[in-house]
Design a protein around this motif. Structure first.
Motif, PDB file in Angstrom:
ATOM      1  N   GLU A   1      41.739   9.176  40.205  1.00  0.00           N
ATOM      2  CA  GLU A   1      41.223   9.395  38.853  1.00  0.00           C
ATOM      3  C   GLU A   1      40.232   8.318  38.419  1.00  0.00           C
ATOM      4  O   GLU A   1      39.210   8.633  37.803  1.00  0.00           O
ATOM      5  CB  GLU A   1      42.379   9.486  37.855  1.00  0.00           C
ATOM      6  N   ASP A   2      40.490   7.064  38.722  1.00  0.00           N
ATOM      7  CA  ASP A   2      39.551   6.007  38.335  1.00  0.00           C
ATOM      8  C   ASP A   2      38.174   6.221  38.973  1.00  0.00           C
ATOM      9  O   ASP A   2      37.145   6.066  38.319  1.00  0.00           O
ATOM     10  CB  ASP A   2      40.080   4.622  38.718  1.00  0.00           C
TER      11      ASP A   2
ATOM     12  N   LEU B   1      36.472   9.170  37.214  1.00  0.00           N
ATOM     13  CA  LEU B   1      35.917   8.801  35.911  1.00  0.00           C
ATOM     14  C   LEU B   1      34.614   8.021  36.070  1.00  0.00           C
ATOM     15  O   LEU B   1      33.649   8.255  35.336  1.00  0.00           O
ATOM     16  CB  LEU B   1      36.941   8.000  35.105  1.00  0.00           C
ATOM     17  N   ASP B   2      34.571   7.120  37.033  1.00  0.00           N
ATOM     18  CA  ASP B   2      33.334   6.375  37.297  1.00  0.00           C
ATOM     19  C   ASP B   2      32.214   7.312  37.734  1.00  0.00           C
ATOM     20  O   ASP B   2      31.071   7.189  37.296  1.00  0.00           O
ATOM     21  CB  ASP B   2      33.557   5.306  38.366  1.00  0.00           C
TER      22      ASP B   2
ATOM     23  N   ARG C   1      49.157   5.101  42.201  1.00  0.00           N
ATOM     24  CA  ARG C   1      48.335   4.467  41.161  1.00  0.00           C
ATOM     25  C   ARG C   1      47.583   5.540  40.388  1.00  0.00           C
ATOM     26  O   ARG C   1      46.398   5.780  40.623  1.00  0.00           O
ATOM     27  CB  ARG C   1      47.347   3.495  41.774  1.00  0.00           C
ATOM     28  N   GLY C   2      48.247   6.193  39.484  1.00  0.00           N
ATOM     29  CA  GLY C   2      47.605   7.234  38.693  1.00  0.00           C
ATOM     30  C   GLY C   2      47.691   8.593  39.353  1.00  0.00           C
ATOM     31  O   GLY C   2      48.670   8.917  40.007  1.00  0.00           O
TER      32      GLY C   2
ATOM     33  N   ARG D   1      35.355   6.982  27.702  1.00  0.00           N
ATOM     34  CA  ARG D   1      36.544   7.276  28.517  1.00  0.00           C
ATOM     35  C   ARG D   1      37.359   8.394  27.864  1.00  0.00           C
ATOM     36  O   ARG D   1      37.937   9.234  28.544  1.00  0.00           O
ATOM     37  CB  ARG D   1      37.411   6.030  28.673  1.00  0.00           C
TER      38      ARG D   1
END
Length: 87
Positions: A28-29, A32-33, A69-70, A46
């Motif tokens: 997910e990180d 999003l980037d 992690r997410g 965000r």
């Protein structure tokens, strides 16, 4: 640009980002980037990007799986079809 068009462009950026991952899951990180980069001059917050992810998941254009992690995301067949129409 109105709010509807902005949401549409962000949705397209999210789905294109997932399409670029091919068969692999996208953390997910990283997603999003990538949305932020593909959205060009829109400079989404965000909060906006999180809303886009909730929307594409609710519409079953993408799916998210829990990870250490997410979450990790992948494009569904419906998402590929949406991209083919709205690309």
């Amino acid at each position: 640009m109105n709010q509807t068009e902005r949401k549409h462009r962000l949705r397209r950026a999210a789905l294109r980002s997932l399409d670029d991952c091919g068969p692999y899951l996208c953390p997910e990180d990283a997603l999003l980037d990538s949305i932020g980069h593909k959205a060009d001059y829109l400079e989404p917050t965000r909060t906006e990007m999180a809303a886009v992810l909730r929307g594409i998941e609710a519409d079953r254009l993408a799916t998210a799986l829990p990870a250490e992690r997410g979450r990790k995301w992948s494009l569904t067949d419906a998402g590929r079809h949406w991209l083919a129409q709205h690309g």
